[in-house]
Design a protein around this motif. Structure first.
Motif, PDB file in Angstrom:
ATOM      1  N   MET A 106      32.023  27.668  50.339  1.00 34.30           N
ATOM      2  CA  MET A 106      31.824  28.880  49.544  1.00 34.30           C
ATOM      3  C   MET A 106      32.206  28.629  48.077  1.00 34.30           C
ATOM      4  O   MET A 106      33.265  28.064  47.801  1.00 34.30           O
ATOM      5  N   PRO A 107      31.344  29.053  47.136  1.00 37.81           N
ATOM      6  CA  PRO A 107      31.684  28.907  45.713  1.00 37.81           C
ATOM      7  C   PRO A 107      32.931  29.722  45.382  1.00 37.81           C
ATOM      8  O   PRO A 107      33.160  30.795  45.939  1.00 37.81           O
ATOM      9  N   SER A 108      33.719  29.223  44.462  1.00 38.13           N
ATOM     10  CA  SER A 108      34.929  29.921  44.046  1.00 38.13           C
ATOM     11  C   SER A 108      34.565  31.074  43.117  1.00 38.13           C
ATOM     12  O   SER A 108      33.467  31.115  42.552  1.00 38.13           O
ATOM     13  N   PRO A 109      35.474  32.035  42.910  1.00 38.06           N
ATOM     14  CA  PRO A 109      35.230  33.122  41.950  1.00 38.06           C
ATOM     15  C   PRO A 109      34.968  32.577  40.540  1.00 38.06           C
ATOM     16  O   PRO A 109      34.161  33.134  39.799  1.00 38.06           O
ATOM     17  N   GLU A 110      35.635  31.488  40.183  1.00 31.44           N
ATOM     18  CA  GLU A 110      35.422  30.879  38.869  1.00 31.44           C
ATOM     19  C   GLU A 110      33.998  30.338  38.751  1.00 31.44           C
ATOM     20  O   GLU A 110      33.325  30.518  37.734  1.00 31.44           O
ATOM     21  N   HIS A 111      33.549  29.659  39.803  1.00 35.66           N
ATOM     22  CA  HIS A 111      32.191  29.108  39.841  1.00 35.66           C
ATOM     23  C   HIS A 111      31.162  30.213  39.664  1.00 35.66           C
ATOM     24  O   HIS A 111      30.240  30.103  38.840  1.00 35.66           O
ATOM     25  N   ASP A 112      31.310  31.292  40.420  1.00 35.10           N
ATOM     26  CA  ASP A 112      30.350  32.394  40.353  1.00 35.10           C
ATOM     27  C   ASP A 112      30.382  33.072  38.981  1.00 35.10           C
ATOM     28  O   ASP A 112      29.330  33.410  38.421  1.00 35.10           O
ATOM     29  N   PHE A 113      31.579  33.279  38.451  1.00 25.52           N
ATOM     30  CA  PHE A 113      31.688  33.926  37.142  1.00 25.52           C
ATOM     31  C   PHE A 113      30.998  33.112  36.067  1.00 25.52           C
ATOM     32  O   PHE A 113      30.255  33.657  35.233  1.00 25.52           O
ATOM     33  N   LEU A 114      31.208  31.813  36.036  1.00 29.06           N
ATOM     34  CA  LEU A 114      30.633  30.959  34.997  1.00 29.06           C
ATOM     35  C   LEU A 114      29.109  30.881  35.123  1.00 29.06           C
ATOM     36  O   LEU A 114      28.395  30.923  34.116  1.00 29.06           O
ATOM     37  N   SER A 115      28.609  30.771  36.332  1.00 30.07           N
ATOM     38  CA  SER A 115      27.158  30.722  36.534  1.00 30.07           C
ATOM     39  C   SER A 115      26.504  32.029  36.102  1.00 30.07           C
ATOM     40  O   SER A 115      25.479  32.038  35.417  1.00 30.07           O
ATOM     41  N   ASP A 116      27.107  33.144  36.510  1.00 33.62           N
ATOM     42  CA  ASP A 116      26.566  34.454  36.126  1.00 33.62           C
ATOM     43  C   ASP A 116      26.671  34.672  34.618  1.00 33.62           C
ATOM     44  O   ASP A 116      25.788  35.273  34.006  1.00 33.62           O
ATOM     45  N   SER A 117      27.756  34.176  34.019  1.00 34.15           N
ATOM     46  CA  SER A 117      27.940  34.339  32.574  1.00 34.15           C
ATOM     47  C   SER A 117      26.853  33.613  31.794  1.00 34.15           C
ATOM     48  O   SER A 117      26.360  34.117  30.776  1.00 34.15           O
ATOM     49  N   ALA A 118      26.472  32.426  32.246  1.00 36.30           N
ATOM     50  CA  ALA A 118      25.427  31.662  31.554  1.00 36.30           C
ATOM     51  C   ALA A 118      24.137  32.464  31.481  1.00 36.30           C
ATOM     52  O   ALA A 118      23.488  32.546  30.430  1.00 36.30           O
ATOM     53  N   LEU A 119      23.743  33.074  32.595  1.00 38.76           N
ATOM     54  CA  LEU A 119      22.520  33.887  32.606  1.00 38.76           C
ATOM     55  C   LEU A 119      22.692  35.132  31.745  1.00 38.76           C
ATOM     56  O   LEU A 119      21.779  35.528  31.010  1.00 38.76           O
ATOM     57  N   LYS A 120      23.849  35.753  31.834  1.00 39.19           N
ATOM     58  CA  LYS A 120      24.101  36.967  31.058  1.00 39.19           C
ATOM     59  C   LYS A 120      24.040  36.688  29.564  1.00 39.19           C
ATOM     60  O   LYS A 120      23.495  37.491  28.787  1.00 39.19           O
TER      61      LYS A 120
END
Length: 314
Positions: A1-15
């Motif tokens: 499972m991706p970590s919360p940090e991983h998900d935040f950074l990936s979503d931030s790039a798109l945002k």
């Protein structure tokens, strides 16, 4: 499972890229992620596919796999790697990229963009999320959006463009070359109503800046470069601002952010200075640029590019 940090950074790039598209300088469409942690298509009269991976808890083999996946995609304009900063990760990344330098994929390394995130970043900390997002936004705008989407446009380019002593002329020339082409000095001079000497000087200036390109160093047939097109788009949005049409309340935070990175602080320039002041009396480069825009708008000499927006899906 991706970590919360991983998900935040990936979503931030798109945002970050979706938010930047609100500047009106290009449109945004999220892409199919497939093998990637994030992907999008940024469009204008071109299409730039940007895909990326996020490194947070990978081991050595994970970094190798990420870079190989990014570099093997042929249709990607920029390959983004958002990585947790550590000596071990930096060393391994250097080893992996170095291994590609003696392979047929070495030319693709130039499209790789790496953004380091502090190793102690905690996605559960609101302050850390805000500061990390802001830092990532600045770095991605400067290195990714400026270099890939806006053709490598720099503050120095803008300054040299604005420094022309003939208000409106550079914009008129760029617009003419983009819409009608440039095949000879005499015919272009006649169409624009400029003397051949003035046209020659201004075309050479635009060529040196990099806003015009030619197959020959001596010129001849010219076309507008990607950075020249980006300059036209920015000036078109500045015209919208002068006419009170930049956005709701004549504001556009995303466009303002990009302009400031280019040294354009248009909010600091009174509207009157673009109309009443003499060119030689102006020392502020933003004011000079705004006067170019105002003069070209008054002359009706430019076909202004419309803002680029993706229509909402029905």
């Amino acid at each position: 499972m991706p970590s919360p940090e991983h998900d935040f950074l990936s979503d931030s790039a798109l945002k970050i890229m979706e938010s930047a598209a609100k500047s009106g300088l290009f449109s945004y469409q999220e892409g199919s992620r497939k093998l990637f942690d994030f992907s999008c298509d940024l469009k204008k009269d071109w299409s730039k596919i940007i895909s990326g991976q996020t490194l947070w808890k990978h081991d050595r083999d994970g970094i190798d796999k990420d870079i190989r996946t990014l570099l093997t995609q042929r249709d990607v304009a920029a390959a983004v790697y958002i990585a947790r900063h550590s000596t071990q990760n930096k060393r391994r990344l250097a080893e992996v990229t170095g291994s590609f330098r003696d392979t047929p994929m070495r030319d693709r390394l130039s499209r790789l963009r790496v953004f380091w995130v502090p190793g102690d970043f905690d996605a559960d900390n609101e302050s850390a999320r805000d500061s990390t997002y802001d830092n990532l936004r600045d770095e991605m705008t400067k290195d990714l959006l400026m270099q890939v989407v806006l053709g490598g446009l720099t503050p120095q380019d803008v300054s040299r463009f604005a420094a022309s002593g003939r208000p409106g002329y550079p914009l008129a020339i760029l617009s003419h070359v983009k819409t009608k082409g440039y095949r000879s000095l005499s015919s272009t001079s006649k169409t624009l109503g400029f003397s051949t000497q003035i046209l020659k000087e201004e075309v050479q200036r635009l060529f040196v800046i990099g806003f015009l390109e030619s197959e020959s160093l001596q010129g001849g047939i010219y076309w507008v470069s990607e950075s020249g097109n980006a300059m036209l788009d920015i000036c078109s949005r500045l015209r919208d601002y002068l006419n009170g049409n930049l956005g709701e309340g004549n504001e556009n935070v995303e466009f303002q952010h990009i302009c400031r990175l280019l040294g354009i602080d248009y909010l600091s320039v009174p509207h009157e200075i673009t109309k009443a002041s003499k060119k030689q009396d102006l020392q502020n480069l933003t004011a000079l640029l705004m006067q170019h825009v105002a003069q070209a708008n008054t002359d009706g000499s430019v076909e202004w590019p419309e803002p680029y927006f993706t229509l909402p899906s029905v």
